[in-house]
Design a protein around this motif. Structure first.
Motif, mmCIF file in Angstrom:
data_model
loop_
_atom_site.group_PDB
_atom_site.id
_atom_site.type_symbol
_atom_site.label_atom_id
_atom_site.label_comp_id
_atom_site.label_asym_id
_atom_site.label_seq_id
_atom_site.Cartn_x
_atom_site.Cartn_y
_atom_site.Cartn_z
ATOM 1 N N ASP A 190 -1.518 5.678 -17.023
ATOM 2 C CA ASP A 190 -0.785 6.822 -16.489
ATOM 3 C C ASP A 190 -0.286 7.702 -17.630
ATOM 4 O O ASP A 190 0.750 7.432 -18.239
ATOM 5 N N GLU A 191 -1.031 8.767 -17.914
ATOM 6 C CA GLU A 191 -0.657 9.673 -18.996
ATOM 7 C C GLU A 191 0.499 10.580 -18.595
ATOM 8 O O GLU A 191 1.155 11.160 -19.456
ATOM 9 N N ASN A 192 0.728 10.732 -17.293
ATOM 10 C CA ASN A 192 1.854 11.556 -16.853
ATOM 11 C C ASN A 192 3.192 10.903 -17.184
ATOM 12 O O ASN A 192 4.166 11.584 -17.513
ATOM 13 N N ARG A 193 3.235 9.562 -17.086
ATOM 14 C CA ARG A 193 4.494 8.839 -17.301
ATOM 15 C C ARG A 193 4.464 7.966 -18.550
ATOM 16 O O ARG A 193 5.391 7.187 -18.793
ATOM 17 N N ASN A 194 3.378 8.053 -19.309
ATOM 18 C CA ASN A 194 3.226 7.209 -20.502
ATOM 19 C C ASN A 194 3.391 5.731 -20.158
ATOM 20 O O ASN A 194 4.101 4.987 -20.843
ATOM 21 N N GLU A 195 2.705 5.323 -19.094
ATOM 22 C CA GLU A 195 2.752 3.933 -18.645
ATOM 23 C C GLU A 195 1.344 3.338 -18.639
ATOM 24 O O GLU A 195 0.367 4.039 -18.374
ATOM 25 N N ARG A 196 1.272 2.056 -18.896
ATOM 26 C CA ARG A 196 0.019 1.303 -18.785
ATOM 27 C C ARG A 196 0.352 -0.058 -18.191
ATOM 28 O O ARG A 196 1.195 -0.788 -18.729
ATOM 29 N N TYR A 197 -0.280 -0.391 -17.074
ATOM 30 C CA TYR A 197 0.059 -1.655 -16.427
ATOM 31 C C TYR A 197 -1.108 -2.120 -15.563
ATOM 32 O O TYR A 197 -2.016 -1.345 -15.226
ATOM 33 N N VAL A 198 -1.099 -3.398 -15.225
ATOM 34 C CA VAL A 198 -2.073 -3.967 -14.303
ATOM 35 C C VAL A 198 -1.436 -4.021 -12.921
ATOM 36 O O VAL A 198 -0.349 -4.590 -12.754
ATOM 37 N N ARG A 199 -2.079 -3.409 -11.967
ATOM 38 C CA ARG A 199 -1.606 -3.505 -10.577
ATOM 39 C C ARG A 199 -2.378 -4.619 -9.890
ATOM 40 O O ARG A 199 -3.612 -4.686 -9.983
ATOM 41 N N MET A 200 -1.644 -5.483 -9.189
ATOM 42 C CA MET A 200 -2.236 -6.672 -8.575
ATOM 43 C C MET A 200 -1.959 -6.675 -7.079
ATOM 44 O O MET A 200 -0.904 -7.147 -6.628
ATOM 45 N N PRO A 201 -2.878 -6.127 -6.274
ATOM 46 C CA PRO A 201 -2.661 -6.094 -4.830
ATOM 47 C C PRO A 201 -2.588 -7.499 -4.246
ATOM 48 O O PRO A 201 -3.058 -8.477 -4.841
ATOM 49 N N ALA A 202 -2.001 -7.592 -3.055
ATOM 50 C CA ALA A 202 -2.060 -8.843 -2.299
ATOM 51 C C ALA A 202 -3.525 -9.177 -2.044
ATOM 52 O O ALA A 202 -4.391 -8.292 -2.050
ATOM 53 N N THR A 203 -3.808 -10.441 -1.811
ATOM 54 C CA THR A 203 -5.197 -10.859 -1.611
ATOM 55 C C THR A 203 -5.531 -11.133 -0.147
ATOM 56 O O THR A 203 -6.701 -11.098 0.232
ATOM 57 N N GLU A 204 -4.525 -11.391 0.682
ATOM 58 C CA GLU A 204 -4.761 -11.785 2.071
ATOM 59 C C GLU A 204 -4.561 -10.613 3.025
ATOM 60 O O GLU A 204 -3.739 -9.723 2.791
ATOM 61 N N HIS A 205 -5.305 -10.643 4.128
ATOM 62 C CA HIS A 205 -5.311 -9.538 5.090
ATOM 63 C C HIS A 205 -3.912 -9.191 5.605
ATOM 64 O O HIS A 205 -3.530 -8.016 5.608
ATOM 65 N N ASP A 206 -3.164 -10.190 6.045
ATOM 66 C CA ASP A 206 -1.851 -9.918 6.651
ATOM 67 C C ASP A 206 -0.932 -9.192 5.673
ATOM 68 O O ASP A 206 -0.210 -8.256 6.055
ATOM 69 N N GLN A 207 -0.942 -9.607 4.417
ATOM 70 C CA GLN A 207 -0.094 -8.957 3.422
ATOM 71 C C GLN A 207 -0.592 -7.553 3.091
ATOM 72 O O GLN A 207 0.201 -6.633 2.876
ATOM 73 N N LEU A 208 -1.899 -7.378 3.064
ATOM 74 C CA LEU A 208 -2.452 -6.055 2.773
ATOM 75 C C LEU A 208 -2.133 -5.070 3.897
ATOM 76 O O LEU A 208 -1.869 -3.887 3.642
ATOM 77 N N ILE A 209 -2.148 -5.549 5.133
ATOM 78 C CA ILE A 209 -1.780 -4.695 6.265
ATOM 79 C C ILE A 209 -0.332 -4.229 6.110
ATOM 80 O O ILE A 209 -0.007 -3.045 6.306
ATOM 81 N N LYS A 210 0.554 -5.154 5.753
ATOM 82 C CA LYS A 210 1.951 -4.785 5.558
ATOM 83 C C LYS A 210 2.116 -3.829 4.382
ATOM 84 O O LYS A 210 2.981 -2.945 4.405
ATOM 85 N N THR A 211 1.277 -4.001 3.353
ATOM 86 C CA THR A 211 1.338 -3.106 2.195
ATOM 87 C C THR A 211 1.088 -1.661 2.604
ATOM 88 O O THR A 211 1.632 -0.729 2.004
ATOM 89 N N MET A 212 0.275 -1.445 3.645
ATOM 90 C CA MET A 212 -0.060 -0.087 4.050
ATOM 91 C C MET A 212 1.140 0.685 4.589
ATOM 92 O O MET A 212 1.097 1.905 4.682
ATOM 93 N N ALA A 213 2.212 -0.020 4.935
ATOM 94 C CA ALA A 213 3.452 0.662 5.309
ATOM 95 C C ALA A 213 4.223 1.114 4.077
ATOM 96 O O ALA A 213 5.144 1.933 4.191
ATOM 97 N N LYS A 214 3.840 0.591 2.906
ATOM 98 C CA LYS A 214 4.567 0.889 1.671
ATOM 99 C C LYS A 214 3.806 1.835 0.755
ATOM 100 O O LYS A 214 4.386 2.715 0.126
#
Length: 279
Positions: A124-148
């Motif tokens: 992220d050059e806009n915020r001078n950040e570098r990080y690894v994003r690690m999504p949930a792996t299971e369907h139920d958690q990913l569905i809930k993530t879509m609200a966030k």
């Protein structure tokens, strides 16, 4: 003989980024793929450079329909695929050498899964950040993530063409097209999943096409609206409405607080990396 997976890319004036997606895809350990690249009306040297790439590697198919715009160009690319699986790849991002192999193997082993993502590095050059994003792996958690938030990096997902066709393709709407598509996948009964390995890098920078064409505030408001859509259409608890409401506050938070908000309030799983402009 048909290939197993199509990599789909659109590009508009991509001359500065020929050192990213192209070598990262052509050097995949999994080689049984076709690569559909739509030149979306470029006015720089992109058409000539793409022609050279296609001449050297028969897996690359360059289509030049003129200026369509991102969504129409994506759907046009999809219409020209002839494989069971699709891998998205933005021209200015990169994939690790094992990406296609792991995603093909995962979809082969899980026929109920419509789309699979992965961990990924954000530069992220806009915020001078570098990080690894690690999504949930299971369907139920990913569905809930879509609200966030959007659960995957669009540039690093693979999905079934069958699920894509059932969803009616990418919705012809500006922005947040990926989250809208995953909601429709889920409504058709497909499961979502993510491989817990880092399989690519996504860049965020001021000169990107997206940042030049969409105001940040507009993006956040549209995303909040699609989060509400996920809550309604996927029967998520109404209390999860605090996340799209909170996105309005996130919009005005200083950059120093945004990482805290993502990780500790929205529950985004991230690992900080050292940031350098040379990355």
């Amino acid at each position: 003989m048909l290939k197993r997976i199509s990599v789909v890319t659109t590009v508009y004036n991509g001359e500065p980024y020929f050192d990213r997606a192209i070598p990262s895809i052509l050097n995949q350990t999994y080689t049984d793929f076709e690569w559909i690249i739509v030149d979306d009306g470029s006015t720089d040297a992109t058409p000539q450079l793409l022609a050279e790439v296609a001449k050297k590697d028969a897996r690359v198919k360059v289509l030049s329909p003129g200026r369509l715009g991102f969504i129409k160009a994506l759907n046009y690319a999809m219409e020209n695929t002839q494989t069971e699986y699709i891998a998205r790849q933005d021209f200015d991002d990169t994939s690790s050498p094992e990406r296609l192999r792991l995603q093909v193997e995962f979809l082969d082993a899980h026929p109920e899964v419509g789309v699979v993502g992965c961990n990924y590095i954000v530069e992220d050059e806009n915020r001078n950040e570098r990080y690894v994003r690690m999504p949930a792996t299971e369907h139920d958690q990913l569905i809930k993530t879509m609200a966030k938030c959007i659960p995957f990096a669009h540039t690093l997902v693979a999905f079934r063409k069958q699920a894509f066709l059932q969803a009616g393709g990418y919705p012809d709407m500006q922005d947040v097209e990926d989250l809208r598509l995953w909601i429709t996948f889920a409504k058709h009964g497909w499961l979502l999943a993510s491989i817990p390995e880092t399989l690519g890098t996504h860049w965020v920078y001021p000169k990107s096409f997206w940042h030049q064409n969409f105001q940040y505030s507009q993006r956040q408001k549209q995303l909040a609206g699609v989060q509400w859509q996920a809550i309604r259409e996927l029967n998520l608890p109404l209390w999860m409405g605090i996340y799209p409401i909170g996105r309005q506050a996130y919009l005005y938070a200083p950059n120093q607080l945004k990482s805290f908000v993502r990780r500790f309030l929205a529950g985004s799983k991230e690992k900080t990396l050292e940031y350098s402009k040379s990355n």
